[in-house]
Write a protein that holds these residues in place. Sequence first.
Motif, PDB file in Angstrom:
ATOM      1  N   ALA A   1      -0.713   6.812   8.991  1.00 34.78           N
ATOM      2  CA  ALA A   1      -1.503   6.630  10.212  1.00 34.78           C
ATOM      3  C   ALA A   1      -1.285   5.261  10.853  1.00 34.78           C
ATOM      4  CB  ALA A   1      -2.980   6.830   9.919  1.00 34.78           C
ATOM      5  N   VAL A   2      -0.839   4.268  10.068  1.00 33.92           N
ATOM      6  CA  VAL A   2      -0.690   2.917  10.614  1.00 33.92           C
ATOM      7  C   VAL A   2       0.753   2.444  10.608  1.00 33.92           C
ATOM      8  CG1 VAL A   2      -3.041   2.266  10.013  1.00 33.92           C
ATOM      9  CG2 VAL A   2      -1.198   1.874   8.373  1.00 33.92           C
ATOM     10  N   LEU A   3       1.675   3.337  10.322  1.00 29.72           N
ATOM     11  CA  LEU A   3       3.076   2.940  10.385  1.00 29.72           C
ATOM     12  C   LEU A   3       3.421   2.534  11.821  1.00 29.72           C
ATOM     13  CD1 LEU A   3       4.942   5.551   8.154  1.00 29.72           C
ATOM     14  CD2 LEU A   3       4.468   3.144   7.654  1.00 29.72           C
ATOM     15  N   GLY A   4       4.067   1.411  11.953  1.00 27.11           N
ATOM     16  CA  GLY A   4       4.414   0.895  13.267  1.00 27.11           C
ATOM     17  C   GLY A   4       3.366  -0.017  13.867  1.00 27.11           C
TER      18      GLY A   4
ATOM     19  N   ALA B   1       0.830  -1.204   0.000  1.00 29.14           N
ATOM     20  CA  ALA B   1       0.000   0.000   0.000  1.00 29.14           C
ATOM     21  C   ALA B   1       0.865   1.254   0.000  1.00 29.14           C
ATOM     22  CB  ALA B   1      -0.922  -0.013   1.216  1.00 29.14           C
ATOM     23  N   GLY B   2       1.968   1.240   0.753  1.00 28.73           N
ATOM     24  CA  GLY B   2       2.852   2.398   0.764  1.00 28.73           C
ATOM     25  C   GLY B   2       3.474   2.649  -0.597  1.00 28.73           C
ATOM     26  N   GLU B   3       3.850   1.593  -1.287  1.00 29.84           N
ATOM     27  CA  GLU B   3       4.435   1.750  -2.617  1.00 29.84           C
ATOM     28  C   GLU B   3       3.400   2.215  -3.642  1.00 29.84           C
ATOM     29  OE1 GLU B   3       6.009  -2.078  -3.368  1.00 29.84           O
ATOM     30  OE2 GLU B   3       7.793  -1.806  -2.087  1.00 29.84           O
TER      31      GLU B   3
ATOM     32  N   SER C   1       3.791   7.088   0.856  1.00 28.52           N
ATOM     33  CA  SER C   1       4.011   6.927   2.299  1.00 28.52           C
ATOM     34  C   SER C   1       3.007   7.722   3.129  1.00 28.52           C
ATOM     35  CB  SER C   1       5.437   7.364   2.654  1.00 28.52           C
ATOM     36  OG  SER C   1       5.649   8.712   2.274  1.00 28.52           O
ATOM     37  N   ALA C   2       2.563   8.877   2.623  1.00 33.51           N
ATOM     38  CA  ALA C   2       1.601   9.681   3.376  1.00 33.51           C
ATOM     39  C   ALA C   2       0.276   8.944   3.543  1.00 33.51           C
ATOM     40  CB  ALA C   2       1.368  11.016   2.672  1.00 33.51           C
TER      41      ALA C   2
END
Length: 492
Positions: free
Chosen positions: A248-251, A237-239, A243-244
């Motif tokens: 909200a769900v990074l980590g 999804a990030g690719e 990244s923006a």
Amino acid sequence: MTSSLFRGRPRRATGHIGVRVGHVLLGGVAGAVWLVLPVRTTTAQDPVPVPAHEPVATARADGASTTDYVMPLVAVAAAGALGGYGYVRRVRRSRSRTTPGMVSTAPPPPSPVDLERQARAALVLADDCVRTSDEALGYVDGGDAVAAAVRTAGTELSAAFAIWRRYEEGIPGEDTGRRQALVGVVGRGTEAGRQLDAAAARFDAAWEAGDALAVAEGRFRELAGRTGGVAAVLTEAGERYGSAAVAAVLGYVEQAKDRLVFATGRLNQARREADSGDGDGFRRGVRAAEGAVAQAGVLLGGVARLAAELRGAAALVPAALTGAEAELAGVRAAASASRLSHADTVLAAVREELTGGPYDTLDALRRVVRAVEGAGGGRSGVIAAGAELVARSALGAADDFVGVHRGAVGAEARALLAEAWRAAPPDADRLARRARELAGRDVRAHGNPYAGEAAHESGLAGAVLGGVLLGEEGDGGPVVTFGGPETRARLG
């Protein structure tokens, strides 16, 4: 405050007590002298002749004269009179001064600042109890009564949040009404907790009747097997969307693993306690594992849900652009030129993003919806569908974050989130995003008191941050279970 029995007595009567006691003293001394001293007649001759060999004053066999007892008797009489006088004065003082036993002095009413503090604490505590109890219900069939208690508690909590939000907006305006509003917030929160406390025993009975350890271990294995796949979904999804779009769900995957590490230790502990016959230790271990596994599921589910929402928004954006242009054409005659100009600029920027590489599809859809709403449209069709999608996404993201960080999130963020759930899609989106922002601020300000290497490796820090443990002691404190304020820490 003076007793009513003495309040009506004339003060001049009490003012002469000293004079009266003096009279008593003098009278006592005179009486003693009269009784002891020999009395002689005033005539020149004795009425009875006295033999010449007999002394005039009578003598005792021991040689002591009766006059020897005058001064001791005078001293005794004086001491008695003075003692009586002192007693009278003590009685007067005890009756005239205010004592705790005679008059009850109520503590001063709490100040508005204290009441606000109590209201915030009541909201946070009630919200924690409702969230924890709802999670615990996922592991046991407690029956309709237990489920109804959770629903009733949730209703009371929603009412408390609504009162608080009106209070924050300045309603009511008068001091008395505002004080009553804060009292209402505390009362509603207390009632929510009471409902859960009343159902705690029934929940425990249902929990004991099932195989809680097997259920917790089964869900643990299922989530542990999902972590790799969810991590891949997040990377993809990030690719694809940038990244923006997934910030909200990074980590979240790492936090889910942290909760599962904690659950592993508590499940192992529960098995050891079961083998040794320690029923209380077994319950503590399983319940702590249940809470951690539930939060791991929320974290992993949040990542998967966001990826699905980004895909749905990507499919909806082109249609939303077309629908937005059609709606703007219908309101151009009535809308202001500045609003129309802003809407046209937003739509043009979104169209450019469609061909410019990865972009945040949810954010693009949100901007289209808001542009049309600002111009006076967006109440039906594809724009309304887009508004519902972005609002649902914002609500889910904020609710997940508050739930897995509730050990640090304050009342303001929770109250905004509660209002967002009641609002229409456009307002719900704005309120939920603001609630998520405030909750993140609270977590950053809270810090991590369990930041040591051992706490990190065991997952203790995440369990305390998530409210699985109360965090009152160095080892994380008591485990939190189903119930209200009086029962939620009953496992110790």
